[in-house]
Write a protein that holds these residues in place. Structure first.
Motif, PDB file in Angstrom:
ATOM      1  N   PHE A  34       0.824  -1.207   0.000  1.00  0.00           N
ATOM      2  CA  PHE A  34       0.000   0.000   0.000  1.00  0.00           C
ATOM      3  C   PHE A  34       0.862   1.262   0.000  1.00  0.00           C
ATOM      4  O   PHE A  34       0.671   2.171  -0.823  1.00  0.00           O
ATOM      5  CB  PHE A  34      -0.920  -0.023   1.227  1.00  0.00           C
ATOM      6  CG  PHE A  34      -2.023   1.000   1.194  1.00  0.00           C
ATOM      7  CD1 PHE A  34      -3.200   0.727   0.518  1.00  0.00           C
ATOM      8  CD2 PHE A  34      -1.891   2.209   1.845  1.00  0.00           C
ATOM      9  CE1 PHE A  34      -4.233   1.653   0.487  1.00  0.00           C
ATOM     10  CE2 PHE A  34      -2.911   3.146   1.812  1.00  0.00           C
ATOM     11  CZ  PHE A  34      -4.084   2.873   1.138  1.00  0.00           C
ATOM     12  N   VAL A  35       1.828   1.316   0.913  1.00  0.00           N
ATOM     13  CA  VAL A  35       2.681   2.505   1.038  1.00  0.00           C
ATOM     14  C   VAL A  35       3.577   2.668  -0.189  1.00  0.00           C
ATOM     15  O   VAL A  35       3.720   3.769  -0.732  1.00  0.00           O
ATOM     16  CB  VAL A  35       3.532   2.426   2.321  1.00  0.00           C
ATOM     17  CG1 VAL A  35       4.528   3.580   2.383  1.00  0.00           C
ATOM     18  CG2 VAL A  35       2.635   2.450   3.554  1.00  0.00           C
ATOM     19  N   ALA A  36       4.184   1.584  -0.636  1.00  0.00           N
ATOM     20  CA  ALA A  36       5.069   1.650  -1.799  1.00  0.00           C
ATOM     21  C   ALA A  36       4.299   2.075  -3.044  1.00  0.00           C
ATOM     22  O   ALA A  36       4.792   2.877  -3.853  1.00  0.00           O
ATOM     23  CB  ALA A  36       5.741   0.298  -2.032  1.00  0.00           C
ATOM     24  N   GLY A  37       3.078   1.573  -3.207  1.00  0.00           N
ATOM     25  CA  GLY A  37       2.270   1.970  -4.346  1.00  0.00           C
ATOM     26  C   GLY A  37       1.940   3.450  -4.322  1.00  0.00           C
ATOM     27  O   GLY A  37       1.986   4.125  -5.360  1.00  0.00           O
ATOM     28  N   GLY A  38       1.617   3.970  -3.154  1.00  0.00           N
ATOM     29  CA  GLY A  38       1.322   5.396  -3.030  1.00  0.00           C
ATOM     30  C   GLY A  38       2.514   6.260  -3.380  1.00  0.00           C
ATOM     31  O   GLY A  38       2.393   7.268  -4.089  1.00  0.00           O
ATOM     32  N   PHE A  39       3.702   5.879  -2.924  1.00  0.00           N
ATOM     33  CA  PHE A  39       4.908   6.644  -3.229  1.00  0.00           C
ATOM     34  C   PHE A  39       5.206   6.583  -4.734  1.00  0.00           C
ATOM     35  O   PHE A  39       5.585   7.589  -5.344  1.00  0.00           O
ATOM     36  CB  PHE A  39       6.099   6.106  -2.441  1.00  0.00           C
ATOM     37  CG  PHE A  39       7.343   6.926  -2.614  1.00  0.00           C
ATOM     38  CD1 PHE A  39       7.483   8.154  -1.986  1.00  0.00           C
ATOM     39  CD2 PHE A  39       8.376   6.480  -3.424  1.00  0.00           C
ATOM     40  CE1 PHE A  39       8.621   8.921  -2.161  1.00  0.00           C
ATOM     41  CE2 PHE A  39       9.522   7.236  -3.608  1.00  0.00           C
ATOM     42  CZ  PHE A  39       9.653   8.465  -2.970  1.00  0.00           C
ATOM     43  N   GLY A  40       4.999   5.425  -5.316  1.00  0.00           N
ATOM     44  CA  GLY A  40       5.200   5.298  -6.756  1.00  0.00           C
ATOM     45  C   GLY A  40       4.254   6.187  -7.541  1.00  0.00           C
ATOM     46  O   GLY A  40       4.634   6.763  -8.569  1.00  0.00           O
ATOM     47  N   GLY A  41       3.034   6.333  -7.053  1.00  0.00           N
ATOM     48  CA  GLY A  41       2.064   7.187  -7.727  1.00  0.00           C
ATOM     49  C   GLY A  41       2.461   8.655  -7.709  1.00  0.00           C
ATOM     50  O   GLY A  41       2.279   9.371  -8.695  1.00  0.00           O
ATOM     51  N   VAL A  42       2.999   9.110  -6.588  1.00  0.00           N
ATOM     52  CA  VAL A  42       3.476  10.497  -6.508  1.00  0.00           C
ATOM     53  C   VAL A  42       4.580  10.731  -7.534  1.00  0.00           C
ATOM     54  O   VAL A  42       4.616  11.767  -8.215  1.00  0.00           O
ATOM     55  CB  VAL A  42       3.977  10.812  -5.082  1.00  0.00           C
ATOM     56  CG1 VAL A  42       4.651  12.188  -5.049  1.00  0.00           C
ATOM     57  CG2 VAL A  42       2.824  10.764  -4.085  1.00  0.00           C
ATOM     58  N   CYS A  43       5.466   9.775  -7.669  1.00  0.00           N
ATOM     59  CA  CYS A  43       6.536   9.870  -8.671  1.00  0.00           C
ATOM     60  C   CYS A  43       5.954   9.937 -10.079  1.00  0.00           C
ATOM     61  O   CYS A  43       6.422  10.714 -10.926  1.00  0.00           O
ATOM     62  CB  CYS A  43       7.478   8.672  -8.554  1.00  0.00           C
ATOM     63  SG  CYS A  43       8.415   8.585  -7.010  1.00  0.00           S
ATOM     64  N   GLY A  95      -5.370  12.239  -5.070  1.00  0.00           N
ATOM     65  CA  GLY A  95      -5.931  10.910  -5.228  1.00  0.00           C
ATOM     66  C   GLY A  95      -4.922   9.841  -5.550  1.00  0.00           C
ATOM     67  O   GLY A  95      -5.225   8.655  -5.455  1.00  0.00           O
ATOM     68  N   VAL A  96      -3.700  10.257  -5.916  1.00  0.00           N
ATOM     69  CA  VAL A  96      -2.739   9.287  -6.420  1.00  0.00           C
ATOM     70  C   VAL A  96      -2.273   8.307  -5.351  1.00  0.00           C
ATOM     71  O   VAL A  96      -2.032   7.137  -5.646  1.00  0.00           O
ATOM     72  CB  VAL A  96      -1.538  10.011  -7.060  1.00  0.00           C
ATOM     73  CG1 VAL A  96      -0.575  10.529  -6.003  1.00  0.00           C
ATOM     74  CG2 VAL A  96      -0.822   9.114  -8.044  1.00  0.00           C
ATOM     75  N   THR A  97      -2.172   8.769  -4.115  1.00  0.00           N
ATOM     76  CA  THR A  97      -1.735   7.851  -3.062  1.00  0.00           C
ATOM     77  C   THR A  97      -2.731   6.711  -2.877  1.00  0.00           C
ATOM     78  O   THR A  97      -2.348   5.539  -2.940  1.00  0.00           O
ATOM     79  CB  THR A  97      -1.500   8.606  -1.746  1.00  0.00           C
ATOM     80  OG1 THR A  97      -0.447   9.552  -1.936  1.00  0.00           O
ATOM     81  CG2 THR A  97      -1.121   7.642  -0.630  1.00  0.00           C
ATOM     82  N   PRO A  98      -4.046   7.017  -2.669  1.00  0.00           N
ATOM     83  CA  PRO A  98      -4.974   5.889  -2.558  1.00  0.00           C
ATOM     84  C   PRO A  98      -5.122   5.100  -3.852  1.00  0.00           C
ATOM     85  O   PRO A  98      -5.311   3.885  -3.812  1.00  0.00           O
ATOM     86  CB  PRO A  98      -6.298   6.559  -2.163  1.00  0.00           C
ATOM     87  CG  PRO A  98      -6.156   7.990  -2.540  1.00  0.00           C
ATOM     88  CD  PRO A  98      -4.715   8.303  -2.374  1.00  0.00           C
ATOM     89  N   ILE A  99      -5.040   5.776  -5.023  1.00  0.00           N
ATOM     90  CA  ILE A  99      -5.203   5.068  -6.287  1.00  0.00           C
ATOM     91  C   ILE A  99      -4.088   4.051  -6.491  1.00  0.00           C
ATOM     92  O   ILE A  99      -4.323   2.865  -6.715  1.00  0.00           O
ATOM     93  CB  ILE A  99      -5.255   6.049  -7.472  1.00  0.00           C
ATOM     94  CG1 ILE A  99      -6.593   6.790  -7.480  1.00  0.00           C
ATOM     95  CG2 ILE A  99      -5.052   5.314  -8.800  1.00  0.00           C
ATOM     96  CD1 ILE A  99      -6.661   7.911  -8.499  1.00  0.00           C
ATOM     97  N   PHE A 100      -2.839   4.514  -6.443  1.00  0.00           N
ATOM     98  CA  PHE A 100      -1.720   3.615  -6.671  1.00  0.00           C
ATOM     99  C   PHE A 100      -1.528   2.663  -5.498  1.00  0.00           C
ATOM    100  O   PHE A 100      -1.137   1.509  -5.691  1.00  0.00           O
ATOM    101  CB  PHE A 100      -0.436   4.401  -6.939  1.00  0.00           C
ATOM    102  CG  PHE A 100      -0.287   4.836  -8.366  1.00  0.00           C
ATOM    103  CD1 PHE A 100       0.542   4.148  -9.236  1.00  0.00           C
ATOM    104  CD2 PHE A 100      -0.992   5.915  -8.852  1.00  0.00           C
ATOM    105  CE1 PHE A 100       0.679   4.532 -10.558  1.00  0.00           C
ATOM    106  CE2 PHE A 100      -0.870   6.322 -10.168  1.00  0.00           C
ATOM    107  CZ  PHE A 100      -0.038   5.628 -11.025  1.00  0.00           C
ATOM    108  N   ALA A 101      -1.809   3.152  -4.285  1.00  0.00           N
ATOM    109  CA  ALA A 101      -1.714   2.277  -3.121  1.00  0.00           C
ATOM    110  C   ALA A 101      -2.705   1.130  -3.250  1.00  0.00           C
ATOM    111  O   ALA A 101      -2.364  -0.038  -3.035  1.00  0.00           O
ATOM    112  CB  ALA A 101      -1.964   3.070  -1.837  1.00  0.00           C
ATOM    113  N   LEU A 102      -3.942   1.461  -3.609  1.00  0.00           N
ATOM    114  CA  LEU A 102      -4.955   0.426  -3.816  1.00  0.00           C
ATOM    115  C   LEU A 102      -4.565  -0.510  -4.956  1.00  0.00           C
ATOM    116  O   LEU A 102      -4.748  -1.726  -4.862  1.00  0.00           O
ATOM    117  CB  LEU A 102      -6.303   1.075  -4.139  1.00  0.00           C
ATOM    118  CG  LEU A 102      -7.243   1.375  -2.973  1.00  0.00           C
ATOM    119  CD1 LEU A 102      -8.476   2.120  -3.478  1.00  0.00           C
ATOM    120  CD2 LEU A 102      -7.649   0.099  -2.249  1.00  0.00           C
ATOM    121  N   SER A 103      -4.032   0.061  -6.019  1.00  0.00           N
ATOM    122  CA  SER A 103      -3.682  -0.745  -7.182  1.00  0.00           C
ATOM    123  C   SER A 103      -2.623  -1.787  -6.841  1.00  0.00           C
ATOM    124  O   SER A 103      -2.775  -2.976  -7.146  1.00  0.00           O
ATOM    125  CB  SER A 103      -3.184   0.162  -8.311  1.00  0.00           C
ATOM    126  OG  SER A 103      -2.804  -0.599  -9.439  1.00  0.00           O
TER     127      SER A 103
END
Length: 316
Positions: A34-43, A95-103
Protein backbone atom coordinates in the motif's frame (compact mmCIF):
# COMPACT_ATOMS: atom_id res chain seq x y z
CA UNK A 1 15.56 -3.96 -5.80
CA UNK A 2 13.00 -6.32 -4.34
CA UNK A 3 9.70 -7.34 -5.86
CA UNK A 4 6.49 -7.03 -3.87
CA UNK A 5 5.88 -10.76 -3.37
CA UNK A 6 8.47 -12.78 -1.41
CA UNK A 7 7.21 -15.99 -3.00
CA UNK A 8 8.68 -14.93 -6.33
CA UNK A 9 12.27 -14.67 -5.10
CA UNK A 10 12.96 -18.31 -5.87
CA UNK A 11 16.00 -19.42 -7.81
CA UNK A 12 15.09 -19.83 -11.51
CA UNK A 13 14.85 -23.43 -12.63
CA UNK A 14 13.90 -24.79 -9.22
CA UNK A 15 10.43 -25.66 -7.98
CA UNK A 16 9.75 -23.74 -4.80
CA UNK A 17 6.55 -24.03 -2.81
CA UNK A 18 5.92 -21.09 -0.51
CA UNK A 19 5.50 -21.83 3.18
CA UNK A 20 2.30 -20.65 4.83
CA UNK A 21 2.39 -16.95 5.68
CA UNK A 22 1.42 -15.87 9.19
CA UNK A 23 -1.32 -13.29 9.71
CA UNK A 24 1.19 -10.71 10.96
CA UNK A 25 3.45 -11.31 7.98
CA UNK A 26 0.52 -10.98 5.56
CA UNK A 27 -0.54 -7.74 7.23
CA UNK A 28 3.01 -6.38 6.93
CA UNK A 29 3.08 -7.27 3.22
CA UNK A 30 -0.25 -5.47 2.73
CA UNK A 31 1.08 -2.33 4.41
CA UNK A 32 4.27 -2.40 2.36
CA UNK A 33 2.38 -2.83 -0.92
CA UNK A 34 0.00 0.00 0.00
CA UNK A 35 2.68 2.51 1.04
CA UNK A 36 5.07 1.65 -1.80
CA UNK A 37 2.27 1.97 -4.35
CA UNK A 38 1.32 5.40 -3.03
CA UNK A 39 4.91 6.64 -3.23
CA UNK A 40 5.20 5.30 -6.76
CA UNK A 41 2.06 7.19 -7.73
CA UNK A 42 3.48 10.50 -6.51
CA UNK A 43 6.54 9.87 -8.67
CA UNK A 44 4.30 9.10 -11.66
CA UNK A 45 2.30 12.32 -11.36
CA UNK A 46 5.39 14.47 -10.85
CA UNK A 47 6.92 13.21 -14.08
CA UNK A 48 3.86 12.56 -16.21
CA UNK A 49 1.28 15.29 -15.59
CA UNK A 50 2.29 17.67 -18.43
CA UNK A 51 2.01 14.76 -20.87
CA UNK A 52 -1.37 13.82 -19.41
CA UNK A 53 -2.69 17.36 -19.73
CA UNK A 54 -1.58 17.46 -23.37
CA UNK A 55 -3.31 14.14 -24.05
CA UNK A 56 -6.57 15.20 -22.40
CA UNK A 57 -6.73 18.52 -24.25
CA UNK A 58 -6.15 16.80 -27.58
CA UNK A 59 -8.89 14.29 -26.79
CA UNK A 60 -11.54 16.80 -25.73
CA UNK A 61 -10.93 19.93 -27.85
CA UNK A 62 -13.12 20.69 -30.88
CA UNK A 63 -11.57 19.65 -34.22
CA UNK A 64 -9.01 22.17 -35.44
CA UNK A 65 -8.18 23.58 -32.00
CA UNK A 66 -4.72 22.04 -32.02
CA UNK A 67 -2.49 20.65 -34.74
CA UNK A 68 -0.84 18.17 -32.37
CA UNK A 69 0.77 17.64 -29.00
CA UNK A 70 3.46 20.29 -29.48
CA UNK A 71 0.79 22.83 -30.43
CA UNK A 72 -1.04 22.09 -27.16
CA UNK A 73 2.16 22.73 -25.23
CA UNK A 74 2.92 25.94 -27.17
CA UNK A 75 -0.57 27.41 -26.67
CA UNK A 76 -0.69 26.36 -23.01
CA UNK A 77 2.66 28.02 -22.31
CA UNK A 78 1.60 31.17 -24.18
CA UNK A 79 -1.65 31.42 -22.22
CA UNK A 80 -0.70 30.23 -18.73
CA UNK A 81 3.08 29.98 -18.59
CA UNK A 82 5.00 26.90 -17.38
CA UNK A 83 2.58 26.35 -14.47
CA UNK A 84 -0.18 25.83 -17.04
CA UNK A 85 1.30 22.44 -17.86
CA UNK A 86 0.40 21.41 -14.31
CA UNK A 87 -3.21 22.63 -14.45
CA UNK A 88 -5.39 20.01 -12.80
CA UNK A 89 -2.46 18.41 -10.97
CA UNK A 90 -4.08 18.69 -7.53
CA UNK A 91 -6.74 15.97 -8.04
CA UNK A 92 -4.24 13.30 -9.12
CA UNK A 93 -1.81 14.33 -6.39
CA UNK A 94 -4.56 14.10 -3.78
CA UNK A 95 -5.93 10.91 -5.23
CA UNK A 96 -2.74 9.29 -6.42
CA UNK A 97 -1.74 7.85 -3.06
CA UNK A 98 -4.97 5.89 -2.56
CA UNK A 99 -5.20 5.07 -6.29
CA UNK A 100 -1.72 3.61 -6.67
CA UNK A 101 -1.71 2.28 -3.12
CA UNK A 102 -4.95 0.43 -3.82
CA UNK A 103 -3.68 -0.74 -7.18
CA UNK A 104 -0.46 -2.30 -5.88
CA UNK A 105 -2.17 -3.65 -2.77
CA UNK A 106 -4.98 -5.17 -4.87
CA UNK A 107 -2.43 -6.64 -7.29
CA UNK A 108 -0.57 -8.39 -4.45
CA UNK A 109 -3.87 -9.50 -2.92
CA UNK A 110 -5.06 -10.84 -6.28
CA UNK A 111 -1.87 -12.87 -6.71
CA UNK A 112 -2.42 -14.39 -3.27
CA UNK A 113 -6.04 -15.14 -4.16
CA UNK A 114 -4.97 -16.95 -7.33
CA UNK A 115 -2.60 -19.11 -5.27
CA UNK A 116 -5.38 -19.91 -2.80
CA UNK A 117 -7.67 -20.95 -5.65
CA UNK A 118 -4.93 -23.15 -7.15
CA UNK A 119 -3.61 -25.05 -4.10
CA UNK A 120 -2.07 -27.95 -6.03
CA UNK A 121 0.34 -25.81 -8.01
CA UNK A 122 3.54 -27.38 -9.30
CA UNK A 123 5.38 -24.06 -8.96
CA UNK A 124 5.00 -20.99 -6.81
CA UNK A 125 5.64 -18.53 -9.63
CA UNK A 126 2.50 -17.37 -11.44
CA UNK A 127 2.14 -17.73 -15.17
CA UNK A 128 1.92 -14.69 -17.43
CA UNK A 129 -1.83 -15.27 -17.80
CA UNK A 130 -2.26 -15.40 -14.03
CA UNK A 131 -0.25 -12.20 -13.61
CA UNK A 132 -2.47 -10.50 -16.19
CA UNK A 133 -5.57 -11.76 -14.36
CA UNK A 134 -4.26 -10.35 -11.08
CA UNK A 135 -3.60 -7.06 -12.84
CA UNK A 136 -7.16 -6.93 -14.20
CA UNK A 137 -8.62 -7.70 -10.77
CA UNK A 138 -6.54 -4.93 -9.20
CA UNK A 139 -8.41 -2.36 -11.32
CA UNK A 140 -11.82 -3.19 -9.83
CA UNK A 141 -11.42 -1.66 -6.34
CA UNK A 142 -9.07 1.02 -7.68
CA UNK A 143 -11.75 2.35 -10.04
CA UNK A 144 -13.86 3.46 -7.08
CA UNK A 145 -11.19 6.06 -6.29
CA UNK A 146 -9.89 6.66 -9.81
CA UNK A 147 -13.20 7.66 -11.44
CA UNK A 148 -14.04 10.77 -9.36
CA UNK A 149 -10.40 11.89 -9.31
CA UNK A 150 -10.22 11.57 -13.09
CA UNK A 151 -13.53 13.43 -13.46
CA UNK A 152 -12.23 16.42 -11.48
CA UNK A 153 -8.82 16.31 -13.18
CA UNK A 154 -10.28 16.28 -16.69
CA UNK A 155 -12.60 19.22 -15.99
CA UNK A 156 -9.72 21.27 -14.60
CA UNK A 157 -7.45 20.31 -17.49
CA UNK A 158 -9.85 21.30 -20.26
CA UNK A 159 -11.03 24.62 -18.87
CA UNK A 160 -9.42 27.57 -20.60
CA UNK A 161 -8.81 25.77 -23.88
CA UNK A 162 -10.21 27.16 -27.14
CA UNK A 163 -10.81 30.50 -25.44
CA UNK A 164 -13.22 29.18 -22.81
CA UNK A 165 -13.33 30.85 -19.44
CA UNK A 166 -12.29 29.56 -16.04
CA UNK A 167 -15.27 27.90 -14.41
CA UNK A 168 -13.62 26.10 -11.50
CA UNK A 169 -11.24 27.52 -8.90
CA UNK A 170 -9.87 24.16 -7.82
CA UNK A 171 -10.67 20.54 -7.06
CA UNK A 172 -12.99 21.31 -4.14
CA UNK A 173 -14.91 23.75 -6.32
CA UNK A 174 -15.24 21.09 -9.04
CA UNK A 175 -16.67 18.56 -6.58
CA UNK A 176 -19.14 21.13 -5.20
CA UNK A 177 -20.35 22.02 -8.69
CA UNK A 178 -20.70 18.38 -9.71
CA UNK A 179 -22.61 17.47 -6.55
CA UNK A 180 -25.02 20.38 -7.02
CA UNK A 181 -25.41 19.39 -10.68
CA UNK A 182 -26.25 15.73 -10.19
CA UNK A 183 -25.14 14.42 -6.83
CA UNK A 184 -22.84 11.43 -6.45
CA UNK A 185 -23.90 10.18 -9.88
CA UNK A 186 -22.36 13.26 -11.51
CA UNK A 187 -19.14 12.95 -9.52
CA UNK A 188 -18.81 9.31 -10.62
CA UNK A 189 -19.65 9.88 -14.28
CA UNK A 190 -17.38 7.76 -16.45
CA UNK A 191 -16.81 5.02 -13.87
CA UNK A 192 -17.58 2.16 -16.25
CA UNK A 193 -15.42 3.77 -18.95
CA UNK A 194 -12.62 4.03 -16.40
CA UNK A 195 -12.88 0.30 -15.66
CA UNK A 196 -12.99 -0.51 -19.39
CA UNK A 197 -9.71 1.38 -19.70
CA UNK A 198 -7.99 0.24 -16.52
CA UNK A 199 -9.02 -3.45 -16.45
CA UNK A 200 -7.22 -4.53 -19.63
CA UNK A 201 -4.66 -1.78 -19.14
CA UNK A 202 -3.68 -3.02 -15.68
CA UNK A 203 -3.54 -6.59 -16.96
CA UNK A 204 -1.00 -5.54 -19.59
CA UNK A 205 0.78 -3.22 -17.13
CA UNK A 206 1.61 -5.67 -14.38
CA UNK A 207 2.18 -8.65 -16.66
CA UNK A 208 4.60 -6.66 -18.83
CA UNK A 209 6.52 -5.50 -15.76
CA UNK A 210 6.86 -8.99 -14.31
CA UNK A 211 7.78 -10.56 -17.66
CA UNK A 212 10.37 -7.86 -18.40
CA UNK A 213 11.90 -8.22 -14.93
CA UNK A 214 12.14 -11.98 -15.42
CA UNK A 215 13.82 -11.50 -18.80
CA UNK A 216 16.34 -9.09 -17.28
CA UNK A 217 17.14 -11.30 -14.27
CA UNK A 218 20.40 -13.21 -14.73
CA UNK A 219 20.38 -17.00 -14.53
CA UNK A 220 20.64 -18.29 -10.94
CA UNK A 221 19.85 -14.81 -9.61
CA UNK A 222 16.86 -13.09 -8.03
CA UNK A 223 14.91 -10.11 -9.31
CA UNK A 224 16.19 -8.33 -6.19
CA UNK A 225 19.55 -8.21 -8.01
CA UNK A 226 18.21 -5.89 -10.71
CA UNK A 227 19.89 -2.51 -10.86
CA UNK A 228 18.20 0.88 -11.22
CA UNK A 229 18.48 1.01 -15.01
CA UNK A 230 16.86 -2.43 -15.31
CA UNK A 231 13.98 -1.41 -13.01
CA UNK A 232 13.53 1.74 -15.12
CA UNK A 233 13.43 -0.35 -18.29
CA UNK A 234 10.89 -2.79 -16.84
CA UNK A 235 8.70 0.02 -15.49
CA UNK A 236 8.82 1.98 -18.72
CA UNK A 237 7.94 -1.15 -20.71
CA UNK A 238 4.94 -1.71 -18.45
CA UNK A 239 3.68 1.79 -19.14
CA UNK A 240 4.05 1.41 -22.89
CA UNK A 241 2.21 -1.93 -22.78
CA UNK A 242 -0.69 -0.40 -20.89
CA UNK A 243 -1.16 2.69 -23.04
CA UNK A 244 -0.76 0.76 -26.27
CA UNK A 245 -4.25 -0.68 -25.62
CA UNK A 246 -5.79 1.94 -23.30
CA UNK A 247 -6.10 4.98 -25.57
CA UNK A 248 -9.54 4.30 -27.20
CA UNK A 249 -11.36 3.79 -23.88
CA UNK A 250 -9.39 6.70 -22.42
CA UNK A 251 -10.65 8.99 -25.20
CA UNK A 252 -14.22 7.94 -24.46
CA UNK A 253 -13.71 8.37 -20.72
CA UNK A 254 -12.30 11.88 -21.18
CA UNK A 255 -15.19 12.89 -23.43
CA UNK A 256 -17.80 11.42 -21.10
CA UNK A 257 -16.31 13.17 -18.09
CA UNK A 258 -15.83 16.57 -19.72
CA UNK A 259 -19.03 16.87 -21.78
CA UNK A 260 -22.11 18.78 -20.54
CA UNK A 261 -24.76 16.66 -18.83
CA UNK A 262 -26.93 14.85 -21.34
CA UNK A 263 -24.42 14.86 -24.18
CA UNK A 264 -23.89 11.09 -23.97
CA UNK A 265 -26.02 8.35 -22.43
CA UNK A 266 -22.99 6.13 -21.82
CA UNK A 267 -19.75 4.82 -23.24
CA UNK A 268 -21.42 3.10 -26.22
CA UNK A 269 -23.32 6.27 -27.14
CA UNK A 270 -20.12 8.28 -26.75
CA UNK A 271 -18.27 5.90 -29.07
CA UNK A 272 -21.05 6.02 -31.66
CA UNK A 273 -21.26 9.82 -31.68
CA UNK A 274 -17.49 10.26 -31.63
CA UNK A 275 -17.00 7.99 -34.64
CA UNK A 276 -19.95 9.56 -36.49
CA UNK A 277 -18.60 13.07 -35.95
CA UNK A 278 -14.83 12.68 -36.12
CA UNK A 279 -14.23 9.21 -37.56
CA UNK A 280 -12.55 6.15 -36.04
CA UNK A 281 -9.22 7.97 -35.88
CA UNK A 282 -10.68 10.16 -33.12
CA UNK A 283 -10.44 7.15 -30.78
CA UNK A 284 -6.65 7.46 -31.00
CA UNK A 285 -6.43 11.17 -30.19
CA UNK A 286 -3.73 11.81 -27.62
CA UNK A 287 -1.83 8.64 -28.54
CA UNK A 288 1.44 10.55 -29.05
CA UNK A 289 1.47 12.37 -25.68
CA UNK A 290 0.24 9.23 -23.90
CA UNK A 291 3.05 7.13 -25.32
CA UNK A 292 5.59 9.90 -24.70
CA UNK A 293 4.44 9.93 -21.08
CA UNK A 294 4.15 6.16 -20.72
CA UNK A 295 7.81 5.29 -20.42
CA UNK A 296 9.19 8.04 -18.13
CA UNK A 297 6.14 8.26 -15.85
CA UNK A 298 5.89 4.53 -15.27
CA UNK A 299 9.63 4.08 -15.00
CA UNK A 300 9.40 6.65 -12.19
CA UNK A 301 6.43 4.78 -10.71
CA UNK A 302 8.14 1.41 -10.42
CA UNK A 303 11.45 2.95 -9.39
CA UNK A 304 9.59 4.69 -6.56
CA UNK A 305 7.73 1.49 -5.66
CA UNK A 306 10.84 -0.68 -5.64
CA UNK A 307 12.98 1.87 -3.76
CA UNK A 308 10.35 2.50 -1.08
CA UNK A 309 9.64 -1.24 -0.83
CA UNK A 310 13.32 -1.93 -0.23
CA UNK A 311 13.35 0.75 2.49
CA UNK A 312 10.24 -0.72 4.13
CA UNK A 313 11.67 -4.23 4.00
CA UNK A 314 14.62 -2.91 5.99
CA UNK A 315 12.31 -1.39 8.60
CA UNK A 316 9.94 -4.33 9.22
Amino acid sequence: MQSGDPSEQATPGKITIKAPVSASSAAAENVKAFVAGGFGGVCAVSVGHPFDLTKTRLQTAPPGTYTGGLDVVRKTLARDGPTGLYRGVVPPLLGVTPIFALSFWAYDASKRLIRVLTPNRAESALTTGELATAGFLSAIPTTLVTAPVERAKVLLQVQGQAGSGTQYKGVADVIRHLYREGGIRSIYRGTFATLVRDGPGSAAYFAAYEVTKKALTPVNASSSDLNISQVILAGGTAGVAMWAIAIPPDVLKSRLQSAPTGTYSGIVDCARKTIATDGVKALWKGFGPAMARAFPANAATFLGVEASRKLLDGLF
